[in-house]
Motif scaffolding. Structure first.
Motif, short mmCIF file in Angstrom:
data_model
loop_
_atom_site.label_atom_id
_atom_site.label_comp_id
_atom_site.label_asym_id
_atom_site.label_seq_id
_atom_site.Cartn_x
_atom_site.Cartn_y
_atom_site.Cartn_z
N GLY A 59 -17.50 -37.27 25.80
CA GLY A 59 -16.20 -36.66 25.53
C GLY A 59 -15.34 -37.57 24.67
O GLY A 59 -15.77 -38.65 24.26
N VAL A 93 -20.05 -32.11 21.99
CA VAL A 93 -20.58 -32.34 23.34
C VAL A 93 -21.19 -31.08 23.92
O VAL A 93 -22.06 -31.14 24.80
CB VAL A 93 -19.49 -32.90 24.29
CG1 VAL A 93 -18.90 -34.18 23.74
CG2 VAL A 93 -18.39 -31.88 24.56
N TYR A 105 -20.32 -26.77 25.13
CA TYR A 105 -19.64 -26.10 26.25
C TYR A 105 -20.58 -25.97 27.44
O TYR A 105 -21.80 -25.96 27.26
CB TYR A 105 -19.16 -24.71 25.80
CG TYR A 105 -18.00 -24.72 24.83
CD1 TYR A 105 -16.71 -25.04 25.27
CD2 TYR A 105 -18.20 -24.43 23.49
CE1 TYR A 105 -15.64 -25.04 24.37
CE2 TYR A 105 -17.13 -24.44 22.59
CZ TYR A 105 -15.86 -24.74 23.04
OH TYR A 105 -14.80 -24.76 22.16
N VAL A 163 -16.71 -27.44 28.83
CA VAL A 163 -16.06 -28.74 28.84
C VAL A 163 -14.89 -28.71 29.82
O VAL A 163 -14.30 -27.66 30.08
CB VAL A 163 -15.56 -29.15 27.44
CG1 VAL A 163 -16.70 -29.37 26.48
CG2 VAL A 163 -14.58 -28.12 26.88
N LYS A 211 -17.60 -33.32 28.59
CA LYS A 211 -18.70 -32.42 28.93
C LYS A 211 -18.66 -32.17 30.44
O LYS A 211 -18.52 -33.09 31.25
CB LYS A 211 -20.04 -33.04 28.55
CG LYS A 211 -21.26 -32.24 28.97
CD LYS A 211 -21.37 -30.92 28.23
CE LYS A 211 -22.63 -30.16 28.62
NZ LYS A 211 -22.70 -28.83 27.98
#
Length: 521
Positions: free
Chosen positions: A123, A139, A141, A143, A185
């Motif tokens: 992140g 990163v 989804y 999140v 994440k």
């Protein structure tokens, strides 16, 4: 004072005052909450019942001219005062302001974790919609998004696509202006938590707690279990190693709270709070370790070994303790009861017994979370949760409960060979699902979120109707699974003990020399 800042930090503040008085100090407390023991007239030597804003606190400190200020036992509000007080020349006792900032500031904390080679969810921080979309795209989804420097997980959400993220970013800056938004994440794993005491060198961990709810539900709304029963010795050793290295690297003098997630066999650090947490009173009571007293003396410069605690991980006690949240949804109009990253509980209760089912049953009973022994269950489950929820609903049917379900859930149950009465959604013709709840036919509602946090949507209306009629409404499948398991065992007549906490403590031996249990402290 917001919900989630109550008796836990009051406990920590009062026990810290007592420790300071035992060390021969005159004590002063500043608090603006009338519903606390710390604001009783005879707790501290002097009480200031004033707003916890820098200008108000600085005026008091100018008058009193104290040797220093302790901020680590008053929750996030107190920690947020550390920087302006230090800038005004006020000595901060315990962990330094710079080290507090290294734990609170995302970029500095990431640098520390990389240096220590301790993994954390991928992140970064964002100050614009464009940045946030780029980070989420990198990163992947879902999140977790949250403003920095806020308490109780305020305005924290799990988002699943660009549209949800844009909507979130449009409102988040109002919650924490001047601070970036943290985007991580989301790892759907087992959440583990420790409260540790450090004197700058030696690190003591009274115990490891595990949450029944997986990561994604705020720790204050999760059911915490001590000791952590589902992790192996290697994971315990890794938690000890990470905690010890983090506490030493942050030069903690006092107490620190660290939250981990165990995902696909790997341990990640979620966050480090350089202060006391809401689990400190619970862990202190069930282990018999005077955590706040030790942390206060460590902040003053005392060493743990000279106080009888060489460090390491205290061996588990021979019983199980459960901390369960208590909610006041019926008293808070228009609040969604769905559990997520933003804290909503208004208190907690504790249950202790020889094993998890009995301890959890006691805690759930005290928190008014137990299911009736028979009756009707309404289930409305999101598509992404159906594969996990259907076996639980089948189990309820086998236990004798009558099932009602919306169309999609009903079809999934039929495919599993389980009969359910299908009811209309709110958007369909009457009588619909909310009508059914209000009719008095439903005893339990099980609902998982399908973007239902908007008041007009079905999910929100279902949950509010259940709450207003005092019908148990379960939104976490982990909680649902635990309650079903416990109720099933209790229906079979599992005996319960009724002992005082002192009796349980007497049944276990408090080990102060912990080196043999968990390596060098």
């Amino acid at each position: 004072i917001r919900i989630c800042q109550g008796v836990e930090f009051d406990y920590c503040s009062v026990h810290s005052l007592w420790a300071l008085q035992d060390e021969g100090f005159e004590t002063i407390i500043i608090n603006n909450n009338p519903e606390t023991v710390s604001t009783d007239f005879d707790t501290a030597d002097r009480l200031y019942f004033e707003p916890l804003q820098p200008e108000d606190v600085l005026e008091i400190l100018e008058k009193e001219n104290p040797e220093g200020v302790i901020v680590q036992f008053g929750g996030q509000t107190a920690i947020n005062l550390a920087e302006p007080l230090a800038a005004a020349g006020i000595p901060i006792i315990g962990t330094s302001v710079d080290d507090i900032d290294r734990a609170e500031d995302r970029d500095r904390f990431d640098q520390l974790l990389r240096k220590l080679r301790i993994p954390c969810p991928a992140g970064a921080t964002a100050t614009s919609v464009e940045q946030s979309l780029a980070i989420a795209g990198t990163v992947g989804y879902p999140v977790v998004v949250r403003p920095s420097y806020v308490l109780g997980g305020r305005a924290m959400e799990i988002v699943h696509n660009d549209e949800e993220l844009k909507q979130y970013m449009a409102t988040a800056v109002r919650v924490s202006p001047g601070h970036p938004v943290l985007i991580d994440k989301y790892l759907l794993g087992k959440e583990l938590e420790v409260d540790a005491i450090c004197d700058g060198e030696t690190v003591l961990i009274p115990g490891i707690m595990e949450h029944i709810e997986r990561a994604g539900v705020h720790s204050g709304d999760s059911i915490a279990v001590y000791p952590a029963l589902s992790i192996d010795q290697a994971t315990k050793e890794k938690i000890l190693d990470h905690t010890r290295r983090l506490a030493r690297a942050l030069r903690v003098k006092g107490i620190v709270n660290i939250q981990y997630v165990l995902f696909e066999g790997r341990l990640y650090v979620i966050e480090v709070n350089p202060r006391s947490s809401r689990t400190v009173p619970f862990l202190s009571k069930v282990t018999g370790i005077p955590m706040v007293s030790l942390a206060t003396r460590a902040a003053l410069g005392r060493k743990l070994p000279e106080m009888g605690y060489p460090g390491g991980l205290i061996p588990d006690m021979p019983y199980v303790a459960v901390e369960a949240p208590v909610f006041s949804f019926s008293k808070l109009a228009d609040l969604d009861t769905f559990l997520g990253p933003e804290m909503k509980s208004t208190g907690e209760v504790m249950g202790i017994d020889v094993d998890l089912p009995r301890a959890l049953y006691k805690a759930l009973l005290a928190a008014h979370l137990s299911l009736p022994s028979s009756g009707s269950v309404l289930a409305t489950i999101s598509d992404r949760d159906k594969s996990e929820a259907i076996p639980l609903l089948v189990q309820l049917s086998e236990m004798g409960y009558k099932l009602f379900a919306t169309a999609g859930t009903g079809t999934a149950l039929a495919q599993a060979g389980c009969k359910a009465t299908v009811v209309n959604k709110v958007s369909e013709r009457t009588p619909h699902v909310v009508d059914l709840i209000r009719s008095g036919e439903i005893d339990v509602v099980i609902n998982s979120l399908t973007r239902g946090k908007v008041p007009e949507r079905d999910g929100f209306r279902i949950r509010r109707a259940a709450t207003e009629l005092n019908i148990p409404c379960l939104t976490s499948l982990d909680t649902t699974r635990a309650i079903i398991s416990v109720m099933d065992q209790m229906r079979r007549g599992a005996p319960l003990s009724c002992l005082a906490i002192q009796d349980y403590l007497a049944s276990g031996k408090i080990v102060t020399n912990c080196e043999s249990a968990a390596g060098n402290g």
